[in-house]
Scaffold this active site. Structure first.
Site, short mmCIF file in Angstrom:
data_model
loop_
_atom_site.label_atom_id
_atom_site.label_comp_id
_atom_site.label_asym_id
_atom_site.label_seq_id
_atom_site.Cartn_x
_atom_site.Cartn_y
_atom_site.Cartn_z
N HIS A 122 1.89 4.44 -3.14
CA HIS A 122 1.87 5.98 -3.03
C HIS A 122 2.97 6.42 -3.78
CE1 HIS A 122 -1.66 6.33 -0.58
NE2 HIS A 122 -1.15 5.90 0.82
N HIS A 140 0.78 -1.15 0.12
CA HIS A 140 -0.01 0.09 -0.13
C HIS A 140 0.90 1.22 -0.03
CE1 HIS A 140 -3.16 2.57 1.57
NE2 HIS A 140 -2.29 3.31 1.92
N GLU A 141 1.87 1.38 1.02
CA GLU A 141 2.68 2.50 1.00
C GLU A 141 3.46 2.70 -0.31
OE1 GLU A 141 2.34 4.60 3.10
OE2 GLU A 141 0.94 3.60 4.19
#
Length: 307
Positions: free
Chosen positions: A144, A140-141
């Site tokens: 980004h 998820h990170e």
């Protein structure tokens, strides 16, 4: 650089529109301050300096604020191993890996681009998550960074910061800079600066919140598709959100300034009206999306909503 994270054209459009509108707002704000404070050199230099610092040193600022430190493979071999695998699968540069020694379970990515990025997790997160859950959070990170929305949200959040700082500067330099006949004019300038800054802050606040909520959903989607295990990400979301909710609000106040960057916002036990202005979509919305992705992928174990 191309990577294998699933692209999101709607996120790209939202980032472009947000930056364009904030850019117009920023130019108007600086122009208004030049007119009001009658010192264009001072306003432009201060604004440019803060914007440059926010962009070039955002990773260091965030790490310092969250007491994070860069860690080598020898210290956190499993963490580095997961990041290595995900970066290989995603075909993207490996960011610096950092750990923050705080009990609040969370993670964030920061940096101006994929070549200058930092991925930070807390020791509280490492203690609580299973390996597949940790992989989902890190994916998820990393998404980004791959989507470039880390840099966008960093620049976007700057406008509200500079508005507050210039108001303080105007207060001290103008309000106490004159006496007698100048007092009335000084107060008028001060009130206008306050009004302009409040309007700028409110507009930037709304634009950032709208972008931030969508980018979190986009990161969840990209991470679930990259790992092929949306249920693991859903499990991590449920676990982390539940544990953060049990932390007293007074202990979360320092962390809340960085909510836009976190995997899960640092909200207290009973969030009130602030949930309507949250930087993240609701837990239910995120879990519903992951459940749909799980069904699309035909994942054997669909993500549940219970811890």
């Amino acid at each position: 650089m191309q990577n294998r994270f699933r692209s999101d054209p709607r996120l790209t459009v939202r980032m472009t529109v947000t930056l364009f509108l904030l850019g117009l707002l920023y130019v108007a704000f600086v122009a208004a301050l030049i007119v009001l404070l009658k010192s264009w050199v001072l306003v432009v230099v201060v604004a440019a300096a803060f914007l440059g610092a926010q962009y070039w040193f955002s990773d260091r600022i965030a790490l310092y604020a969250m007491h994070g430190r860069i860690v080598e493979r020898e210290e956190y071999e499993q963490l580095h191993g997961v990041v290595d695998r995900l970066c290989a699968v995603a075909d993207m540069p490996k960011p610096l890996v950092a750990v923050s020694d705080v009990d609040m379970p969370n993670a964030f990515a920061t940096g101006r681009n994929a070549d200058h990025a930092v991925l930070c997790v807390t020791t509280g997160l490492l203690r609580r998550l299973e390996p597949d859950e940790l992989e989902g959070v890190l994916a998820h990170e990393l998404s980004h960074v791959a989507h470039k929305d880390v840099a966008v949200i960093t620049v976007a959040s700057f406008l509200g910061v500079i508005a507050g700082l210039i108001v303080r500067f105007a207060f001290y330099s103008q309000l106490f800079g004159g006496r007698g006949r100048k007092d009335q004019n000084t107060m008028a300038v001060f009130m206008v600066v306050m009004a302009v800054s409040a309007a700028v802050y409110a507009l930037s606040f709304l634009l950032i919140r709208a972008l931030s909520r969508y980018r979190e959903l986009a990161a969840d989607r990209a991470a679930a598709m990259l790992t092929g295990r949306p249920s693991a990400l859903a499990s991590a979301l449920t676990k982390v959100s539940g544990d953060i909710a049990r932390i007293p609000t007074k202990d979360l106040r320092t962390a809340q300034a960085f909510n836009a960057f976190y995997f899960t916002p640092a909200l207290g036990r009973t969030p009130g009206i602030e949930r309507y202005f949250s930087t993240h979509p609701s837990l239910e919305q995120r879990l519903d999306q992951l459940a749909h992705i799980s069904a699309e992928l035909g994942e054997a174990a669909a993500p549940g909503k219970a811890g």
